[in-house]
Design a protein around this motif. Structure first.
Motif, PDB file in Angstrom:
ATOM      1  N   THR A 178       0.632  -1.206   0.003  1.00 20.02           N
ATOM      2  CA  THR A 178      -0.034  -0.059   0.116  1.00 20.02           C
ATOM      3  C   THR A 178       0.995   1.280   0.122  1.00 20.02           C
ATOM      4  N   THR A 179       2.070   1.105   0.723  1.00 17.83           N
ATOM      5  CA  THR A 179       2.890   2.378   0.875  1.00 17.83           C
ATOM      6  C   THR A 179       3.413   2.652  -0.488  1.00 17.83           C
ATOM      7  N   PHE A 180       4.160   1.475  -1.156  1.00 18.95           N
ATOM      8  CA  PHE A 180       4.626   1.749  -2.555  1.00 18.95           C
ATOM      9  C   PHE A 180       3.508   2.306  -3.413  1.00 18.95           C
ATOM     10  N   GLU A 181       2.459   1.819  -3.395  1.00 20.79           N
ATOM     11  CA  GLU A 181       1.382   2.016  -4.448  1.00 20.79           C
ATOM     12  C   GLU A 181       0.991   3.684  -4.176  1.00 20.79           C
ATOM     13  N   ARG A 182       0.978   3.882  -2.796  1.00 21.85           N
ATOM     14  CA  ARG A 182       0.477   5.339  -2.469  1.00 21.85           C
ATOM     15  C   ARG A 182       1.556   6.366  -3.173  1.00 21.85           C
ATOM     16  N   ASP A 183       3.124   6.031  -2.833  1.00 21.81           N
ATOM     17  CA  ASP A 183       4.126   6.554  -3.652  1.00 21.81           C
ATOM     18  C   ASP A 183       4.260   6.871  -4.918  1.00 21.81           C
ATOM     19  N   GLY A 184       3.245   5.896  -5.525  1.00 27.80           N
ATOM     20  CA  GLY A 184       3.549   6.003  -6.997  1.00 27.80           C
ATOM     21  C   GLY A 184       4.355   4.856  -7.524  1.00 27.80           C
ATOM     22  N   ALA A 185       4.958   4.194  -6.933  1.00 25.56           N
ATOM     23  CA  ALA A 185       5.677   2.831  -7.575  1.00 25.56           C
ATOM     24  C   ALA A 185       4.994   2.183  -8.579  1.00 25.56           C
ATOM     25  N   PRO A 186       5.506   1.965  -9.617  1.00 27.23           N
ATOM     26  CA  PRO A 186       5.053   0.816 -10.558  1.00 27.23           C
ATOM     27  C   PRO A 186       4.375  -0.323 -10.196  1.00 27.23           C
ATOM     28  N   ASP A 187       3.298  -0.836 -10.790  1.00 28.77           N
ATOM     29  CA  ASP A 187       2.600  -2.282 -10.462  1.00 28.77           C
ATOM     30  C   ASP A 187       3.661  -3.323 -11.234  1.00 28.77           C
ATOM     31  N   THR A 188       4.739  -3.680 -10.489  1.00 31.19           N
ATOM     32  CA  THR A 188       5.709  -4.642 -11.076  1.00 31.19           C
ATOM     33  C   THR A 188       6.297  -5.771 -10.246  1.00 31.19           C
ATOM     34  N   ALA A 189       6.654  -6.884 -10.641  1.00 36.83           N
ATOM     35  CA  ALA A 189       7.343  -7.738  -9.901  1.00 36.83           C
ATOM     36  C   ALA A 189       8.591  -7.059  -8.697  1.00 36.83           C
ATOM     37  N   GLN A 190       9.239  -6.237  -9.469  1.00 36.25           N
ATOM     38  CA  GLN A 190      10.493  -5.708  -8.702  1.00 36.25           C
ATOM     39  C   GLN A 190       9.822  -4.967  -7.554  1.00 36.25           C
ATOM     40  N   THR A 191       8.624  -4.127  -7.704  1.00 35.90           N
ATOM     41  CA  THR A 191       7.845  -3.391  -6.601  1.00 35.90           C
ATOM     42  C   THR A 191       7.357  -4.382  -5.700  1.00 35.90           C
ATOM     43  N   TYR A 192       6.863  -5.515  -5.969  1.00 32.43           N
ATOM     44  CA  TYR A 192       6.412  -6.556  -5.219  1.00 32.43           C
ATOM     45  C   TYR A 192       7.342  -7.123  -4.372  1.00 32.43           C
ATOM     46  N   TYR A 193       8.593  -7.406  -4.910  1.00 33.77           N
ATOM     47  CA  TYR A 193       9.724  -8.060  -4.058  1.00 33.77           C
ATOM     48  C   TYR A 193      10.130  -6.960  -2.948  1.00 33.77           C
ATOM     49  N   ASN A 194      10.139  -5.481  -3.494  1.00 35.25           N
ATOM     50  CA  ASN A 194      10.793  -4.505  -2.763  1.00 35.25           C
ATOM     51  C   ASN A 194      10.068  -4.647  -1.402  1.00 35.25           C
ATOM     52  N   ALA A 195       8.672  -4.670  -1.437  1.00 40.89           N
ATOM     53  CA  ALA A 195       7.854  -4.874  -0.467  1.00 40.89           C
ATOM     54  C   ALA A 195       7.960  -5.793   0.535  1.00 40.89           C
ATOM     55  N   VAL A 196       8.497  -6.958  -0.119  1.00 34.30           N
ATOM     56  CA  VAL A 196       8.528  -8.202   0.569  1.00 34.30           C
ATOM     57  C   VAL A 196       9.728  -7.977   1.623  1.00 34.30           C
ATOM     58  N   ILE A 197      10.857  -7.302   1.092  1.00 34.14           N
ATOM     59  CA  ILE A 197      11.883  -6.655   1.666  1.00 34.14           C
ATOM     60  C   ILE A 197      11.719  -5.949   2.835  1.00 34.14           C
ATOM     61  N   THR A 198      10.795  -4.809   2.498  1.00 35.67           N
ATOM     62  CA  THR A 198      10.459  -4.166   3.404  1.00 35.67           C
ATOM     63  C   THR A 198       9.834  -4.554   4.658  1.00 35.67           C
ATOM     64  N   ALA A 199       8.920  -5.596   4.314  1.00 37.90           N
ATOM     65  CA  ALA A 199       7.729  -6.191   5.457  1.00 37.90           C
ATOM     66  C   ALA A 199       8.800  -7.247   6.340  1.00 37.90           C
ATOM     67  N   LEU A 200       9.836  -7.607   5.582  1.00 40.14           N
ATOM     68  CA  LEU A 200      10.737  -8.558   6.509  1.00 40.14           C
ATOM     69  C   LEU A 200      11.674  -7.698   7.337  1.00 40.14           C
ATOM     70  N   GLU A 201      12.106  -6.872   6.990  1.00 42.80           N
ATOM     71  CA  GLU A 201      12.851  -5.717   7.610  1.00 42.80           C
ATOM     72  C   GLU A 201      11.942  -5.329   9.131  1.00 42.80           C
ATOM     73  N   GLN A 202      10.813  -4.923   8.590  1.00 44.90           N
ATOM     74  CA  GLN A 202       9.956  -4.256   9.692  1.00 44.90           C
ATOM     75  C   GLN A 202       9.589  -5.535  10.687  1.00 44.90           C
ATOM     76  N   LEU A 203       9.435  -6.623  10.371  1.00 41.83           N
ATOM     77  CA  LEU A 203       9.035  -7.768  11.237  1.00 41.83           C
ATOM     78  C   LEU A 203      10.156  -8.140  11.888  1.00 41.83           C
ATOM     79  N   THR A 204      11.421  -8.130  11.349  1.00 37.62           N
ATOM     80  CA  THR A 204      12.582  -8.529  11.853  1.00 37.62           C
ATOM     81  C   THR A 204      12.987  -7.762  13.059  1.00 37.62           C
ATOM     82  N   GLU A 205      12.801  -6.424  12.983  1.00 33.02           N
ATOM     83  CA  GLU A 205      13.060  -5.463  14.075  1.00 33.02           C
ATOM     84  C   GLU A 205      11.859  -5.624  14.966  1.00 33.02           C
ATOM     85  N   ALA A 206      10.837  -5.807  14.639  1.00 34.05           N
ATOM     86  CA  ALA A 206       9.673  -5.816  15.794  1.00 34.05           C
ATOM     87  C   ALA A 206       9.551  -7.301  16.466  1.00 34.05           C
TER      88      ALA A 206
END
Length: 109
Positions: free
Chosen positions: A50-78
């Motif tokens: 949702t954040t990537f979409e809101r920020d105007g990122a294209p709907d691509t596999a690269q965006t999806y996997y960047n979101a995967v990394i972001t989610a992993l980083e956030q959950l790892t820290e939490a």
């Protein structure tokens, strides 16, 4: 991925890069080990997308996997004893190692 127009054709590749499969495998491993729940994973990934979409990122596999990394980083820290500072430093160390490693050689810290 299954192609309904060519049902007997071999499946198309599911990942563009090996790291994409590794990132999802890491998420699954962390869920299986009890570091966070499947629901927490889905919520974090959804929020990152949702954040990537809101920020105007294209709907691509690269965006999806960047979101995967972001989610992993956030959950790892939490949900582990790894702090944001430690994660950022480890990422910087890996990026530096990646840049100094000759093409085709394994990256080591």
């Amino acid at each position: 991925m299954f192609n309904p127009e060519r049902p007997l054709a071999p499946p198309e590749k599911a990942f563009d890069e090996p790291w994409q499969a590794q990132a999802l495998a890491l998420a699954d491993t962390l869920v299986q080990a009890g570091h966070f729940t499947p629901t927490q994973w889905a919520a974090a990934l959804g929020a990152a997308l949702t954040t990537f979409e809101r920020d105007g990122a294209p709907d691509t596999a690269q965006t999806y996997y960047n979101a995967v990394i972001t989610a992993l980083e956030q959950l790892t820290e939490a949900h582990t004893d790894i702090s944001e500072t430690e994660r950022r430093q480890r990422r910087a160390d890996w990026e530096a190692a990646y840049r100094r490693t000759p093409h085709g050689q394994p990256v080591t810290l």
